[in-house]
Design an enzyme around this catalytic site. Sequence first.
Site, mmCIF file in Angstrom:
data_model
loop_
_atom_site.group_PDB
_atom_site.id
_atom_site.type_symbol
_atom_site.label_atom_id
_atom_site.label_comp_id
_atom_site.label_asym_id
_atom_site.label_seq_id
_atom_site.Cartn_x
_atom_site.Cartn_y
_atom_site.Cartn_z
ATOM 1 C CB CYS A 196 18.498 59.545 3.972
ATOM 2 S SG CYS A 196 17.883 58.494 5.272
ATOM 3 C CG HIS A 216 15.696 55.388 6.232
ATOM 4 N ND1 HIS A 216 15.266 54.524 5.319
ATOM 5 C CD2 HIS A 216 16.746 56.021 5.705
ATOM 6 C CE1 HIS A 216 16.030 54.607 4.276
ATOM 7 N NE2 HIS A 216 16.939 55.499 4.493
HETATM 8 N N1 GLN Z 1 19.771 57.330 -2.234
HETATM 9 C C1 GLN Z 1 20.895 57.581 -1.381
HETATM 10 C C2 GLN Z 1 21.621 56.328 -1.029
HETATM 11 O O1 GLN Z 1 21.084 55.259 -1.209
HETATM 12 C C3 GLN Z 1 20.437 58.310 -0.157
HETATM 13 C C4 GLN Z 1 20.216 57.507 1.047
HETATM 14 C C5 GLN Z 1 18.804 57.524 1.483
HETATM 15 O O2 GLN Z 1 18.093 58.466 1.285
HETATM 16 N N2 GLN Z 1 18.423 56.446 2.055
HETATM 17 O O3 GLN Z 1 22.740 56.385 -0.614
#
Ligand code: GLN
Length: 238
Positions: A93, A189
């Site tokens: 992520c 995730h």
């Molecule tokens: N916040 C970032 C995004 O939405 C990182 C992605 C995540 O951690 N899900 O792109």
Amino acid sequence: MKINIMHLYPDLLNLYGDKGNVASLVKRLEWRGIESEVKEYTIEEKLDFSEVDIIVLGGGSDNESIQVAKTLQDYKIQLKEYADNGGVILAMCSGFQMLGSYFMVGDEKVQGLGVLDIYSEFDSNRILGDVVIQPEFSKLPIVGFENHGGRTHIGSYSPLGRVIRGTGNKEHDLVEGVIYKNTVGTYIHGPLLPKNPQLTDFLLNGAVKNKDENFELSMLDDSDEIDAISVIVDRYNN
Ligand code: GLN
């Protein structure tokens, strides 16, 4: 053989339970009688890369991700050298985004770590849902869940997998994540490694081979995980 795992800033980057991914690495080593040690770092501590075999960088909320990216600027050269030398990295992520030259958080451009020549734009329209991807290193697909506003451009790097279901790095590319030597970045995730033993073993194999190129990881009984992956894959085939 002892595998040292550097878990970067789990107090800040633990939005999706990335500790469970570290636990999977440890458990699959333990099942094979291989010792491991996990060192969890906080942002105040100086990083020591000398004995590190695997680095795990998880996902966090926007503010924490910016804070981590700023802190890790001090280690850019070491991180790039580590990856270029075949060191094992799992970055998920925002950790995935950080590997690149920059990533956008809304309108803010945040300098990445430059480990890979990739970058991430942002779109407020989030990409959200189940993903199934086909990696090259295994016949078994990788399954998981994506939730990101980032749109990551990986250029000529290989993706972690070809998208069978879901969106992946950005619309229309049909690729998810990135893989460079033993560095893996992905938007998947949460319980990525517990669900996907083939990916866990890809990372572990890199780590043990870096120590002893003749070392072979013993086979484990992954029938439950394989059955679970089949259920997900079949859901989208029917
Ligand atoms: N916040 C970032 C995004 O939405 C990182 C992605 C995540 O951690 N899900 O792109």
